[in-house]
Write a protein that holds these residues in place. Structure first.
Motif, PDB file in Angstrom:
ATOM      1  N   ARG A 196       1.795   2.957 -60.844  1.00  0.00           N
ATOM      2  CA  ARG A 196       2.991   3.485 -61.513  1.00  0.00           C
ATOM      3  C   ARG A 196       4.066   2.397 -61.631  1.00  0.00           C
ATOM      4  O   ARG A 196       4.717   2.258 -62.667  1.00  0.00           O
ATOM      5  CB  ARG A 196       3.517   4.677 -60.731  1.00  0.00           C
ATOM      6  N   THR A 197       4.253   1.619 -60.569  1.00  0.00           N
ATOM      7  CA  THR A 197       5.248   0.542 -60.591  1.00  0.00           C
ATOM      8  C   THR A 197       4.846  -0.537 -61.586  1.00  0.00           C
ATOM      9  O   THR A 197       5.693  -1.034 -62.343  1.00  0.00           O
ATOM     10  CB  THR A 197       5.427  -0.060 -59.182  1.00  0.00           C
ATOM     11  N   LEU A 198       3.568  -0.898 -61.611  1.00  0.00           N
ATOM     12  CA  LEU A 198       3.106  -1.910 -62.575  1.00  0.00           C
ATOM     13  C   LEU A 198       3.335  -1.432 -64.008  1.00  0.00           C
ATOM     14  O   LEU A 198       3.756  -2.210 -64.868  1.00  0.00           O
ATOM     15  CB  LEU A 198       1.631  -2.237 -62.332  1.00  0.00           C
ATOM     16  N   TYR A 253       7.038  -1.799 -64.665  1.00  0.00           N
ATOM     17  CA  TYR A 253       7.388  -3.201 -64.913  1.00  0.00           C
ATOM     18  C   TYR A 253       7.014  -3.602 -66.335  1.00  0.00           C
ATOM     19  O   TYR A 253       7.739  -4.351 -66.984  1.00  0.00           O
ATOM     20  CB  TYR A 253       6.700  -4.119 -63.916  1.00  0.00           C
ATOM     21  N   ASP A 254       5.890  -3.094 -66.826  1.00  0.00           N
ATOM     22  CA  ASP A 254       5.492  -3.367 -68.204  1.00  0.00           C
ATOM     23  C   ASP A 254       6.457  -2.692 -69.164  1.00  0.00           C
ATOM     24  O   ASP A 254       6.928  -3.300 -70.136  1.00  0.00           O
ATOM     25  CB  ASP A 254       4.058  -2.862 -68.423  1.00  0.00           C
ATOM     26  N   GLN A 255       6.795  -1.468 -68.892  1.00  0.00           N
ATOM     27  CA  GLN A 255       7.691  -0.693 -69.762  1.00  0.00           C
ATOM     28  C   GLN A 255       9.049  -1.375 -69.923  1.00  0.00           C
ATOM     29  O   GLN A 255       9.601  -1.402 -71.021  1.00  0.00           O
ATOM     30  CB  GLN A 255       7.878   0.708 -69.181  1.00  0.00           C
ATOM     31  N   VAL A 273       0.996 -14.530 -60.553  1.00  0.00           N
ATOM     32  CA  VAL A 273       2.035 -15.397 -59.980  1.00  0.00           C
ATOM     33  C   VAL A 273       3.416 -14.825 -60.277  1.00  0.00           C
ATOM     34  O   VAL A 273       4.298 -14.818 -59.416  1.00  0.00           O
ATOM     35  CB  VAL A 273       1.897 -16.851 -60.496  1.00  0.00           C
ATOM     36  N   GLN A 274       3.605 -14.313 -61.485  1.00  0.00           N
ATOM     37  CA  GLN A 274       4.881 -13.701 -61.838  1.00  0.00           C
ATOM     38  C   GLN A 274       5.152 -12.478 -60.961  1.00  0.00           C
ATOM     39  O   GLN A 274       6.280 -12.285 -60.482  1.00  0.00           O
ATOM     40  CB  GLN A 274       4.900 -13.304 -63.313  1.00  0.00           C
ATOM     41  N   LEU A 275       4.134 -11.681 -60.693  1.00  0.00           N
ATOM     42  CA  LEU A 275       4.288 -10.529 -59.808  1.00  0.00           C
ATOM     43  C   LEU A 275       4.654 -10.993 -58.398  1.00  0.00           C
ATOM     44  O   LEU A 275       5.489 -10.377 -57.739  1.00  0.00           O
ATOM     45  CB  LEU A 275       3.007  -9.689 -59.785  1.00  0.00           C
TER      46      LEU A 275
END
Length: 154
Positions: free
Chosen positions: A17-19, A22-24, A47-49
């Protein structure tokens, strides 16, 4: 190698859900979307995460993280060095807090004489100021707060 959102979630401990969130909001977009509509992440996104998680570990809001990592001047190696420095400082502060707890326990057990100022070793005064600011926003300015805006009166 590409990873699905499920695999990234399992690798990182970040919920699916968090991923998706983050995309949204454009903080962490997948490398691409498959024909099946699945999100696929590659090394650069992992790496960005990691950077996002380091910043979150340091209590940085998502909006600030987004501003930082999308600056043209963002340097990953420099950021990692900075993360390391800040985490070492946090570790030192946490170690001091652990010592404060240990001393307080020993004091309460009668095994150590704790001086009053030692009760507060390791607390982050900036965080305390932030908490006071939040309380003032929630309760307003005229609800028993002192004129120096640091603590309630009475």
């Amino acid at each position: 190698m590409a990873y699905t959102v499920q695999e990234v979630s399992e690798l990182s401990g970040v919920s699916i859900r968090t991923l998706r969130y983050y995309d949204q909001i454009g903080l962490l977009n997948p490398a691409y979307y498959g024909d099946n509509g699945y999100r696929y992440y590659e090394q650069a996104q992992l790496v960005q995460l990691q950077h996002i998680l380091f910043f979150r570990e340091l209590d940085m809001p998502l909006s600030t993280i987004q501003e930082l990592i999308f600056q043209d001047s963002f340097d990953q190696l420099e950021a990692l060095s900075h993360h390391r420095e800040l985490l070492l400082k946090k570790a030192e502060r946490l170690q001091t807090l652990i010592q404060t707890v240990d001393r307080t326990i020993a004091h309460l057990n009668g095994d150590y004489v704790l001086e009053q100022h030692q009760l507060f070793n390791g607390f982050d005064t900036r965080k305390q100021s932030h908490y006071v600011k939040e309380l003032r926003q929630y309760y307003g300015n005229n609800n028993g707060w002192s004129s120096n805006n640091e603590q309630p009166t009475g």
